[in-house]
Design an enzyme around this catalytic site. Structure first.
Site, PDB file in Angstrom:
ATOM      1  N   GLU A  74    -112.603 -68.170  12.208  1.00 20.51           N
ATOM      2  CA  GLU A  74    -112.101 -66.900  12.765  1.00 20.51           C
ATOM      3  C   GLU A  74    -111.115 -66.236  11.801  1.00 20.51           C
ATOM      4  O   GLU A  74    -111.147 -65.030  11.583  1.00 20.51           O
ATOM      5  CB  GLU A  74    -111.390 -67.139  14.110  1.00 20.51           C
ATOM      6  CG  GLU A  74    -112.302 -67.663  15.203  1.00 20.51           C
ATOM      7  CD  GLU A  74    -112.397 -69.189  15.257  1.00 20.51           C
ATOM      8  OE1 GLU A  74    -112.324 -69.841  14.197  1.00 20.51           O
ATOM      9  OE2 GLU A  74    -112.560 -69.717  16.362  1.00 20.51           O
ATOM     10  N   CYS A 111    -108.740 -71.988  18.090  1.00 20.30           N
ATOM     11  CA  CYS A 111    -107.494 -72.758  18.158  1.00 20.30           C
ATOM     12  C   CYS A 111    -106.316 -71.804  18.325  1.00 20.30           C
ATOM     13  O   CYS A 111    -106.448 -70.578  18.196  1.00 20.30           O
ATOM     14  CB  CYS A 111    -107.329 -73.602  16.895  1.00 20.30           C
ATOM     15  SG  CYS A 111    -106.829 -72.645  15.448  1.00 20.30           S
ATOM     16  N   CYS A 114    -105.571 -69.402  15.381  1.00 19.01           N
ATOM     17  CA  CYS A 114    -106.524 -68.286  15.289  1.00 19.01           C
ATOM     18  C   CYS A 114    -106.262 -67.262  16.381  1.00 19.01           C
ATOM     19  O   CYS A 114    -106.384 -66.048  16.143  1.00 19.01           O
ATOM     20  CB  CYS A 114    -107.961 -68.800  15.369  1.00 19.01           C
ATOM     21  SG  CYS A 114    -108.476 -69.622  13.855  1.00 19.01           S
TER      22      CYS A 114
HETATM   23  N1  THU Z   1    -112.549 -74.757  13.591  1.00 25.02           N
HETATM   24  C1  THU Z   1    -112.859 -73.444  13.438  1.00 25.02           C
HETATM   25  O1  THU Z   1    -113.219 -72.991  12.347  1.00 25.02           O
HETATM   26  N2  THU Z   1    -112.748 -72.636  14.513  1.00 25.02           N
HETATM   27  C2  THU Z   1    -112.506 -73.066  15.776  1.00 25.02           C
HETATM   28  O2  THU Z   1    -112.524 -72.261  16.703  1.00 25.02           O
HETATM   29  C3  THU Z   1    -112.207 -74.470  16.025  1.00 25.02           C
HETATM   30  C4  THU Z   1    -112.094 -75.345  14.823  1.00 25.02           C
HETATM   31  C5  THU Z   1    -112.719 -75.642  12.439  1.00 25.02           C
HETATM   32  C6  THU Z   1    -111.484 -76.195  11.820  1.00 25.02           C
HETATM   33  C7  THU Z   1    -112.025 -77.441  11.148  1.00 25.02           C
HETATM   34  O3  THU Z   1    -112.598 -77.076   9.892  1.00 25.02           O
HETATM   35  C8  THU Z   1    -113.146 -77.882  12.063  1.00 25.02           C
HETATM   36  O4  THU Z   1    -113.502 -76.746  12.820  1.00 25.02           O
HETATM   37  C9  THU Z   1    -112.780 -79.034  12.993  1.00 25.02           C
HETATM   38  O5  THU Z   1    -111.620 -78.751  13.697  1.00 25.02           O
END
Ligand code: THU
Length: 160
Positions: A74, A111, A114
């Site tokens: 994101e 998260c 984000c």
């Molecule tokens: N991650 C994202 O890119 N977006 C989300 O909404 C949740 C988590 C990524 C961070 C990390 O690279 C992987 O997913 C595991 O947490």
């Protein structure tokens, strides 16, 4: 003493039920999972942002051996959109995640970090950003980033 009762409206629908423009954004987000660099978590996240000029900007999570140096899909996406088109609002963002060769059954939810960045982008352009969270079984649609982060910290908090 008073009580503030906040409510969050979430539209829940399937891919088939989604409007055409949302379907397109979801397809882009799913496709962007293929560009993720996620050798550590093997959790491949893609995002697609629809800008007010009609452009769609995509991004994916980019991990790092020094774990905290990586970035979620994101943030990669909105930062890229904001850097390419600094004067253009983000109208909507779709997020999808793939693990073990399958898209998640439930909506992939951003998260906390984000959510903060999505809120800043929404405030920056002064118009709501729809947030579409894809899952194979159901899709969530929130009307704004603020709905994802009620009582959030924003510019107004700094100058209160
Ligand atoms: N991650 C994202 O890119 N977006 C989300 O909404 C949740 C988590 C990524 C961070 C990390 O690279 C992987 O997913 C595991 O947490």
């Amino acid at each position: 003493m008073e009580s503030l009762n906040l409510t969050t409206k979430i539209l829940v629908y399937t891919f088939e039920e989604a409007p055409e423009n949302i379907k397109k954004l979801i397809i882009e987000a799913k496709s962007a999972t293929k560009t993720a660099y996620a050798p550590y978590s093997e959790f491949y996240v893609g995002a697609a942002a629809l800008l007010s000029n009609g452009e769609i900007v995509t991004g994916s999570n980019q991990e790092n051996a020094a774990y905290p140096s990586g970035l979620c899909a994101e943030r990669v996406t909105v930062f890229h959109a904001n850097a390419q088109y600094p004067d253009t609002a983000v109208e909507a963002i779709a997020v999808a995640a793939c693990h073990d060769g399958e898209f998640t059954a439930n909506p992939c939810s951003p998260c906390g970090g984000c959510r903060q960045v999505l809120l800043e982008t929404e405030n920056r352009y002064g118009s709501p950003m729809k947030v579409i969270l894809y899952g194979d079984n159901k899709i969530y649609e929130l009307e704004s980033a603020k709905a994802l982060l009620p009582v959030g910290f924003g510019k107004e908090s700094l100058f209160d």
